[in-house]
Design an enzyme around this catalytic site. Structure first.
Site, PDB file in Angstrom:
ATOM      1  N   ALA A   1      57.589  35.211-101.314  1.00 23.94           N
ATOM      2  CA  ALA A   1      56.865  34.242-102.140  1.00 23.94           C
ATOM      3  C   ALA A   1      55.576  34.880-102.645  1.00 23.94           C
ATOM      4  CB  ALA A   1      56.562  33.003-101.323  1.00 23.94           C
TER       5      ALA A   1
ATOM      6  N   ASN B   1      71.174  38.852-112.343  1.00 23.98           N
ATOM      7  CA  ASN B   1      69.733  38.682-112.553  1.00 23.98           C
ATOM      8  C   ASN B   1      69.316  37.219-112.439  1.00 23.98           C
ATOM      9  OD1 ASN B   1      69.169  41.340-112.701  1.00 23.98           O
ATOM     10  ND2 ASN B   1      68.799  41.429-114.896  1.00 23.98           N
TER      11      ASN B   1
ATOM     12  N   CYS C   1      63.237  42.512-117.474  1.00 21.27           N
ATOM     13  CA  CYS C   1      64.620  42.034-117.308  1.00 21.27           C
ATOM     14  C   CYS C   1      64.717  40.577-116.891  1.00 21.27           C
ATOM     15  CB  CYS C   1      65.350  42.906-116.299  1.00 21.27           C
ATOM     16  SG  CYS C   1      65.571  44.573-116.898  1.00 21.27           S
TER      17      CYS C   1
ATOM     18  N   LYS D   1      76.353  40.993-115.077  1.00 19.89           N
ATOM     19  CA  LYS D   1      74.966  41.455-115.152  1.00 19.89           C
ATOM     20  C   LYS D   1      73.983  40.291-115.258  1.00 19.89           C
ATOM     21  CE  LYS D   1      71.327  43.626-115.534  1.00 19.89           C
ATOM     22  NZ  LYS D   1      70.692  44.878-115.649  1.00 19.89           N
TER      23      LYS D   1
HETATM   24  C1  UDX Z   1      65.726  43.703-111.950  1.00 21.38           C
HETATM   25  C2  UDX Z   1      66.993  43.713-111.075  1.00 21.38           C
HETATM   26  O1  UDX Z   1      66.608  43.788-109.684  1.00 21.38           O
HETATM   27  C3  UDX Z   1      67.879  44.892-111.453  1.00 21.38           C
HETATM   28  O2  UDX Z   1      69.073  44.863-110.692  1.00 21.38           O
HETATM   29  C4  UDX Z   1      68.184  44.807-112.940  1.00 21.38           C
HETATM   30  O3  UDX Z   1      68.975  45.919-113.349  1.00 21.38           O
HETATM   31  C5  UDX Z   1      66.907  44.760-113.761  1.00 21.38           C
HETATM   32  O4  UDX Z   1      66.088  43.677-113.315  1.00 21.38           O
HETATM   33  P1  UDX Z   1      63.436  45.092-111.942  1.00 21.38           P
HETATM   34  O5  UDX Z   1      63.066  44.346-113.183  1.00 21.38           O
HETATM   35  O6  UDX Z   1      63.198  46.566-111.889  1.00 21.38           O
HETATM   36  O7  UDX Z   1      64.997  44.894-111.621  1.00 21.38           O
HETATM   37  O8  UDX Z   1      62.591  44.428-110.764  1.00 21.38           O
HETATM   38  P2  UDX Z   1      62.884  43.742-109.373  1.00 21.38           P
HETATM   39  O9  UDX Z   1      62.658  44.687-108.278  1.00 21.38           O
HETATM   40  O10 UDX Z   1      64.155  42.978-109.385  1.00 21.38           O
HETATM   41  O11 UDX Z   1      61.671  42.702-109.339  1.00 21.38           O
HETATM   42  C6  UDX Z   1      61.534  41.732-110.378  1.00 21.38           C
HETATM   43  C7  UDX Z   1      60.306  40.884-110.175  1.00 21.38           C
HETATM   44  O12 UDX Z   1      60.496  39.990-109.094  1.00 21.38           O
HETATM   45  C8  UDX Z   1      59.012  41.645-109.873  1.00 21.38           C
HETATM   46  O13 UDX Z   1      57.977  41.090-110.639  1.00 21.38           O
HETATM   47  C9  UDX Z   1      58.791  41.410-108.390  1.00 21.38           C
HETATM   48  O14 UDX Z   1      57.438  41.445-108.045  1.00 21.38           O
HETATM   49  C10 UDX Z   1      59.377  40.014-108.225  1.00 21.38           C
HETATM   50  N1  UDX Z   1      59.839  39.716-106.862  1.00 21.38           N
HETATM   51  C11 UDX Z   1      60.846  40.446-106.307  1.00 21.38           C
HETATM   52  C12 UDX Z   1      59.267  38.678-106.140  1.00 21.38           C
HETATM   53  O15 UDX Z   1      58.360  37.989-106.633  1.00 21.38           O
HETATM   54  N2  UDX Z   1      59.733  38.402-104.895  1.00 21.38           N
HETATM   55  C13 UDX Z   1      60.736  39.118-104.304  1.00 21.38           C
HETATM   56  O16 UDX Z   1      61.094  38.795-103.173  1.00 21.38           O
HETATM   57  C14 UDX Z   1      61.309  40.165-105.041  1.00 21.38           C
END
Ligand code: UDX
Length: 454
Positions: free
Chosen positions: A273, A229, A281, A225
């Site tokens: 980006a 992340n 998380c 996990k």
């Molecule tokens: C994340 C993991 O994806 C998930 O598998 C885990 O269980 C919990 O943490 P989550 O926190 O819901 O999920 O968000 P996620 O969709 O992963 O996005 C995280 C952050 O990254 C957001 O702030 C998003 O805006 C940012 N992000 C995501 C980017 O800046 N660029 C990207 O290409 C993708």
């Protein structure tokens, strides 16, 4: 099956409703009476598409109930899932595991017979082994015959905004056992339902669809996990670091991401980006991972995550600097509209949100900041009550001098730049998520600034 889900936040409430959907009798347990009351009446106390429908369906069907009472939980079922929070400890990078400890302690004080606990929370490696010792000790002190508690780990990979789908249709199921393999007698026969057999039964409809299941030890399951992340955070910070180089050279990070993403070994997903990652998380998990590595004497292994974190935080500073530059260096007396407060679209979660952090920094630097978000206004107000919250996009744009798109909600991506230009005092926009059709905005007369796009 009958089972309980302890902790009814994002993870637990979704898991409880999903388990009821799979046909189980579920009791959700939480120490917060307000949460239990809301969920019991079919109300989800946060925004998650599809969850209110699933919750009401199963509260009505009678398959899903909620309680604050651990006595009831221990008596209701012999199978328990634990999805309580593991936030960052204040003043430290470590994860606060007091709520998982409390869940095991409370259960161990009450169970009669053989109980299995599947931890779902994201925890530092080694936690399941420690909890097993904690639970076994409490149970032993009670001196009951044929009573035991087994702690296994079944990490959850759900994304906010897709929580229901991710829970019901996961990419994979991971199960960490204290002793991998079924318990067999001398003749090789299984003598009791092992934690693995129980989990397979719980997830039967999911596993029947050939969803891969990886059965391993608890340490590996816990690490899967946090490693997942950490990898995702690294991928985002990688492209944001390249974005900084693009800014110094006039190159375009979006085209670059498209091009490198076509290599199947790299992949285009998580290469957007912009303002970087936030939420409940990714930021806390990479910090907790570093803290745990330090405790294990392996801190060097993860020092690169410090850089991942630093690159991520630098994006927020860069955005604030670009807004300042746009006003010739000082924000005093200027109005800036920040579109977005949630850490990502389709969520009302503002935990460690880049959008809200930028809104706050702009305000502290002297700007009059107006914020609009389709879902996160209430949660944002609780964290930053001093900002001005506009009820609609139109209100947020009226007479503003600069627009910052900080969360890529569909509603913002679809704003008509011609319509918007008539509302504002000064047509300047910073696209913090590289999500706007920039040519259309330029053609409509906007001064468009993007991150990493020359
Ligand atoms: C994340 C993991 O994806 C998930 O598998 C885990 O269980 C919990 O943490 P989550 O926190 O819901 O999920 O968000 P996620 O969709 O992963 O996005 C995280 C952050 O990254 C957001 O702030 C998003 O805006 C940012 N992000 C995501 C980017 O800046 N660029 C990207 O290409 C993708």
């Amino acid at each position: 099956m009958r089972l309980t889900v302890i902790g009814t936040g994002y993870l637990g409430a979704t898991h409880a409703a999903a388990m009821a959907e799979l046909g189980h009798e579920v009791l959700g347990v939480d120490v917060d009476p307000a949460k239990v009351e809301a969920l019991s009446s079919g109300r989800v106390p946060f925004f998650e598409p599809g969850l209110p429908e699933l919750l009401s369906k199963h509260v009505e069907s009678g398959r899903l109930r909620f309680t604050t009472d651990y006595d009831e939980a221990a008596a209701f079922a012999n199978v328990h899932f634990v999805g309580v929070g593991t936030p960052q400890v204040k003043g430290s990078y470590a994860a606060d595991v007091r709520y998982v400890d409390a869940a095991i302690t409370e259960l161990s004080r009450r169970v009669v017979g053989k109980h299995v606990v599947f931890g779902k929370s994201t925890v530092p490696v080694g936690t399941a082994t420690r909890l097993q010792q904690l639970g076994s000790k409490i149970v032993a002190e009670r001196g009951l015959e044929d009573t035991s508690i087994e702690v296994a780990w079944n990490p959850e990979f759900l994304r906010e905004g897709f929580a229901v789908k991710d829970t019901l249709e996961p990419d994979r199921v991971v199960l960490g056992l204290q002793k991998p393999g079924a318990i067999v007698d001398g003749a090789g026969r299984e003598v009791e339902a092992s934690a693995e057999a129980i989990l397979r039964e719980c997830f039967a409809p999911i596993l029947e669809r050939n969803t891969p299941i990886i059965v391993t030890d608890t340490a590996t399951a816990e690490l899967v996990k946090v490693s997942a992340n950490a990898f995702l955070a690294t991928k985002i910070s990688f492209i944001n670091a390249v974005s900084e180089i693009c800014e110094s050279t006039g190159a375009d990070v979006t085209t670059l991401a498209d091009a490198i993403g076509m290599d199947a070994r790299i992949g285009r997903r998580f290469l957007n980006a912009g303002l970087g990652f936030g939420g409940g998380c990714l930021p806390k998990d990479i910090r907790a991972f570093m803290a745990r590595a330090g405790e294990l004497g392996a801190d060097q292994a993860l020092t690169f995550l410090r850089e991942v974190d630093a690159i991520n935080m630098r994006r927020r500073e860069k955005a604030v600097d670009l807004v300042k530059e746009s006003f010739g260096g000082s924000l005093l007396g200027h109005t800036v509209t920040v579109l977005g407060a949630a850490f990502k679209p389709d969520s009302d979660d503002v935990r460690d949100s880049p959008a809200l952090s930028i809104a706050g920094s702009l305000s502290l630097a002297g700007a009059a900041v107006v914020v609009h978000d389709p879902q996160a206004m209430e949660t944002a107000k609780r964290v930053f009550p001093t900002l001005d919250y506009a009820p609609t996009i139109e209100d947020a744009l009226r007479n503003t001098e600069m627009v910052v798109v900080a969360t890529e909600w569909k509603q913002f991506r679809e704003i008509d730049p011609v319509w918007a230009k008539d509302l504002v005092k000064r047509a300047a926009v910073l696209d913090g998520r590289n999500c706007l059709p920039s040519q259309e905005w330029s053609d409509a007369g906007w001064d468009v600034t993007c991150l990493g796009r020359g």
